[in-house]
Enzyme design. Sequence first.
Site, PDB file in Angstrom:
ATOM      1  N   TRP A 193       0.820  -1.218   0.000  1.00 45.86           N
ATOM      2  CA  TRP A 193       0.000   0.000   0.000  1.00 45.86           C
ATOM      3  C   TRP A 193       0.855   1.271   0.000  1.00 45.86           C
ATOM      4  O   TRP A 193       1.781   1.385   0.798  1.00 45.86           O
ATOM      5  CB  TRP A 193      -0.892   0.041   1.227  1.00 45.86           C
ATOM      6  CG  TRP A 193      -1.958  -1.009   1.351  1.00 45.86           C
ATOM      7  CD1 TRP A 193      -2.591  -1.346   2.516  1.00 45.86           C
ATOM      8  CD2 TRP A 193      -2.560  -1.824   0.332  1.00 45.86           C
ATOM      9  NE1 TRP A 193      -3.538  -2.315   2.268  1.00 45.86           N
ATOM     10  CE2 TRP A 193      -3.531  -2.627   0.936  1.00 45.86           C
ATOM     11  CE3 TRP A 193      -2.365  -1.945  -1.048  1.00 45.86           C
ATOM     12  CZ2 TRP A 193      -4.310  -3.548   0.222  1.00 45.86           C
ATOM     13  CZ3 TRP A 193      -3.126  -2.863  -1.763  1.00 45.86           C
ATOM     14  CH2 TRP A 193      -4.079  -3.637  -1.129  1.00 45.86           C
ATOM     15  N   TRP A 217      -2.032 -13.454  -1.200  1.00 41.09           N
ATOM     16  CA  TRP A 217      -2.394 -12.574  -0.089  1.00 41.09           C
ATOM     17  C   TRP A 217      -2.405 -13.441   1.144  1.00 41.09           C
ATOM     18  O   TRP A 217      -3.230 -14.349   1.203  1.00 41.09           O
ATOM     19  CB  TRP A 217      -3.787 -11.960  -0.331  1.00 41.09           C
ATOM     20  CG  TRP A 217      -4.163 -11.010   0.769  1.00 41.09           C
ATOM     21  CD1 TRP A 217      -4.731 -11.329   1.969  1.00 41.09           C
ATOM     22  CD2 TRP A 217      -3.966  -9.589   0.790  1.00 41.09           C
ATOM     23  NE1 TRP A 217      -4.895 -10.204   2.725  1.00 41.09           N
ATOM     24  CE2 TRP A 217      -4.432  -9.124   2.033  1.00 41.09           C
ATOM     25  CE3 TRP A 217      -3.416  -8.674  -0.124  1.00 41.09           C
ATOM     26  CZ2 TRP A 217      -4.379  -7.772   2.391  1.00 41.09           C
ATOM     27  CZ3 TRP A 217      -3.380  -7.340   0.242  1.00 41.09           C
ATOM     28  CH2 TRP A 217      -3.865  -6.903   1.486  1.00 41.09           C
ATOM     29  N   GLU A 221      -3.935 -10.733  -6.358  1.00 41.60           N
ATOM     30  CA  GLU A 221      -4.223 -11.318  -5.038  1.00 41.60           C
ATOM     31  C   GLU A 221      -4.930 -12.649  -5.240  1.00 41.60           C
ATOM     32  O   GLU A 221      -5.815 -12.747  -6.089  1.00 41.60           O
ATOM     33  CB  GLU A 221      -5.191 -10.439  -4.219  1.00 41.60           C
ATOM     34  CG  GLU A 221      -4.643  -9.131  -3.738  1.00 41.60           C
ATOM     35  CD  GLU A 221      -5.654  -8.378  -2.843  1.00 41.60           C
ATOM     36  OE1 GLU A 221      -6.600  -8.997  -2.320  1.00 41.60           O
ATOM     37  OE2 GLU A 221      -5.479  -7.163  -2.684  1.00 41.60           O
ATOM     38  N   TYR A 232     -10.813 -14.901  -5.256  1.00 43.14           N
ATOM     39  CA  TYR A 232     -11.253 -15.316  -3.914  1.00 43.14           C
ATOM     40  C   TYR A 232     -12.556 -16.114  -3.958  1.00 43.14           C
ATOM     41  O   TYR A 232     -13.592 -15.640  -3.465  1.00 43.14           O
ATOM     42  CB  TYR A 232     -11.455 -14.083  -3.021  1.00 43.14           C
ATOM     43  CG  TYR A 232     -10.185 -13.389  -2.590  1.00 43.14           C
ATOM     44  CD1 TYR A 232      -9.269 -14.044  -1.760  1.00 43.14           C
ATOM     45  CD2 TYR A 232      -9.920 -12.081  -2.983  1.00 43.14           C
ATOM     46  CE1 TYR A 232      -8.106 -13.389  -1.349  1.00 43.14           C
ATOM     47  CE2 TYR A 232      -8.763 -11.434  -2.577  1.00 43.14           C
ATOM     48  CZ  TYR A 232      -7.865 -12.096  -1.761  1.00 43.14           C
ATOM     49  OH  TYR A 232      -6.719 -11.457  -1.351  1.00 43.14           O
ATOM     50  N   ASN A 281      -6.900   0.029  -4.968  1.00 39.00           N
ATOM     51  CA  ASN A 281      -7.115  -1.373  -4.631  1.00 39.00           C
ATOM     52  C   ASN A 281      -8.594  -1.735  -4.694  1.00 39.00           C
ATOM     53  O   ASN A 281      -9.396  -1.160  -3.961  1.00 39.00           O
ATOM     54  CB  ASN A 281      -6.585  -1.655  -3.222  1.00 39.00           C
ATOM     55  CG  ASN A 281      -6.833  -3.090  -2.792  1.00 39.00           C
ATOM     56  OD1 ASN A 281      -6.472  -4.026  -3.512  1.00 39.00           O
ATOM     57  ND2 ASN A 281      -7.469  -3.277  -1.641  1.00 39.00           N
ATOM     58  N   GLU A 282      -8.937  -2.647  -5.594  1.00 36.00           N
ATOM     59  CA  GLU A 282     -10.286  -3.221  -5.714  1.00 36.00           C
ATOM     60  C   GLU A 282     -11.396  -2.184  -5.878  1.00 36.00           C
ATOM     61  O   GLU A 282     -12.352  -2.137  -5.087  1.00 36.00           O
ATOM     62  CB  GLU A 282     -10.581  -4.136  -4.515  1.00 36.00           C
ATOM     63  CG  GLU A 282      -9.567  -5.270  -4.405  1.00 36.00           C
ATOM     64  CD  GLU A 282      -9.937  -6.340  -3.376  1.00 36.00           C
ATOM     65  OE1 GLU A 282     -10.641  -6.024  -2.419  1.00 36.00           O
ATOM     66  OE2 GLU A 282      -9.514  -7.498  -3.574  1.00 36.00           O
TER      67      GLU A 282
HETATM   68  C1  NAG Z   1     -15.631  -1.033  -1.759  1.00 38.01           C
HETATM   69  O1  NAG Z   1     -16.168   0.009  -0.968  1.00 38.01           O
HETATM   70  C2  NAG Z   1     -17.550  -0.098  -0.639  1.00 38.01           C
HETATM   71  C3  NAG Z   1     -17.913   1.050   0.258  1.00 38.01           C
HETATM   72  O2  NAG Z   1     -17.716   2.249  -0.382  1.00 38.01           O
HETATM   73  C4  NAG Z   1     -17.832  -1.380   0.078  1.00 38.01           C
HETATM   74  O3  NAG Z   1     -19.210  -1.519   0.258  1.00 38.01           O
HETATM   75  C5  NAG Z   1     -17.289  -2.560  -0.706  1.00 38.01           C
HETATM   76  O4  NAG Z   1     -17.441  -3.744   0.047  1.00 38.01           O
HETATM   77  C6  NAG Z   1     -15.831  -2.338  -1.004  1.00 38.01           C
HETATM   78  N1  NAG Z   1     -15.331  -3.455  -1.773  1.00 38.01           N
HETATM   79  C7  NAG Z   1     -14.207  -4.074  -1.469  1.00 38.01           C
HETATM   80  C8  NAG Z   1     -13.816  -5.216  -2.339  1.00 38.01           C
HETATM   81  O5  NAG Z   1     -13.505  -3.738  -0.546  1.00 38.01           O
END
Ligand code: NAG
Length: 417
Positions: free
Chosen positions: A88, A367, A325, A285, A204-205
């Site tokens: 990060w 990960w 990951e 995952y 990230n994601e």
């Molecule tokens: C991305 O962020 C949203 C909240 O803004 C959340 O609901 C969601 O679970 C998050 N996704 C990941 C993969 O972290």
Amino acid sequence: MKYLCFVVFLAIVIAQNYSDLGGVEAASSNGFVTRKGVQFIFNGKPFYANGFNAYWLTYEATDPTTRFKITYAFQNATSHGLTIARTWGFRDGAIYRGLQTSPGSYHEKTFQGLDFVIAEAKRLGIKMIITFVNNYSDFGGRKQYVGWAKSKGQNVSSDDDFYTNPLVKQYYKNHVKTMVNRVNTFTKVAYKDEPTIMGWELINEPQCRADPSGKTLMAWIEEMAPYVKSVDSNHLLSTGLEGFYGDSSPQRKKTLNPVAANVLGTDFIANHNVDAVDFASIHSYPDIWFPNLDEKARMDFLRNWLEAHIEDAQNILKKPLIIGEFGKLTTTPGYTQDQRDAVFKATYDIVYASAQKGGAATGAWFWHLISDGMSNFKDSLAIVLSDNSSTANIISEESRKLRLIFGKGKLSRKIIN
Ligand SMILES: *[C@@H]1O[C@H](CO)[C@@H](O)[C@H](O)[C@H]1NC(C)=O
Ligand SMILES: *[C@@H]1O[C@H](CO)[C@@H](O)[C@H](O)[C@H]1NC(C)=O
Ligand SMILES: *[C@@H]1O[C@H](CO)[C@@H](O)[C@H](O)[C@H]1NC(C)=O
Ligand SMILES: *[C@@H]1O[C@H](CO)[C@@H](O)[C@H](O)[C@H]1NC(C)=O
Ligand SMILES: *[C@@H]1O[C@H](CO)[C@@H](O)[C@H](O)[C@H]1NC(C)=O
């Protein structure tokens, strides 16, 4: 005597095989990793390498008395042939050891922690992939950026305003600019000029439930990817995407996506089909995405998921692909170590089958790696290499095989003969 000779010979053979697992050689690390078609290129040769995630590196490096943990982790990693670390480049907000404590304000001690991580990676022959921000609110993320704008009177309400609010977008660009222009206090090299950094990830994601059509996230990537390139033209760039398909590939979306992913506003093909994006990213995952499937069905999904993305990176995007990951949760009901090994083996075998043909799959980074004694970071996905577990052996074997594809095999034979 004969026996002794044999033992010595065997030791040399084994040591030779394992010396192949060492880091990217220091002597050759003055070049940047670049890309040509579906391959990464390093020192004029295709670069396929095994890697790992370690999100905690900067945190532990902020305190000089715990910096040894980074050294241990990197040494244990290279002794298993792992030469890419993903970590990060953020810790946003007024949090303990925060990096960007408020927009444009950085905690120098934490930045020196990241400096140390990069300097140590350089010394030990590891390439870094660094991610600029988090989708989720862990360590700040989009939520913190939106919060900062709100406190400045901006009309923002949801985390998804991150992608559209002009002030938030400016904050993000400022962070990118600060990162790439940072001069490492150990190496004296600016991050943008540092070949130890293999590349950046935008976020990230990323997900954007506010716009399941995918247009909002797409517009953000189309703005931010060229921005990153405008301030740092040396490094490769990817998105940090989990890899869910969107409207540009309706068939894949229907047959491959977990149903819940259809509302996340991401599009694997369109999001990576942007010139400034150099390589494609997916995560894997099945445990999290399919809590109710049995292990056999999850393994079937895993294979289909990886193979479809490799095929698309190869034929549609024509760019390298990383499995940024993957892992197996020990908390999955019925978990056994054999299951974890099967997930690692299947993931690695699929990557290797592509890599061996010079294909688009360039590596899978599990990960996540922790060192021995880091019990505070031990969670259901943590891997401690020095446990010498069967998983650690599978990791070493994949590293060895990937490194033997281009060049290294010949070298070791020459030395042995
Ligand atoms: C991305 O962020 C949203 C909240 O803004 C959340 O609901 C969601 O679970 C998050 N996704 C990941 C993969 O972290
Ligand atoms: C060394 O690696 C080769 C593959 O390159 C393998 O065939 C051989 O068994 C390995 N030897 C040892 C002792 O691990
Ligand atoms: C704030 O944004 C919302 C949604 O975009 C909009 O409906 C509302 O009118 C805005 N409020 C102000 C005061 O601009
Ligand atoms: C691996 O890490 C352990 C501590 O976790 C350390 O004692 C050991 O020296 C490390 N090994 C290498 C090769 O760095
Ligand atoms: C792991 O294996 C190595 C090499 O065989 C050995 O030196 C080391 O002591 C082992 N570590 C553990 C924790 O078993």
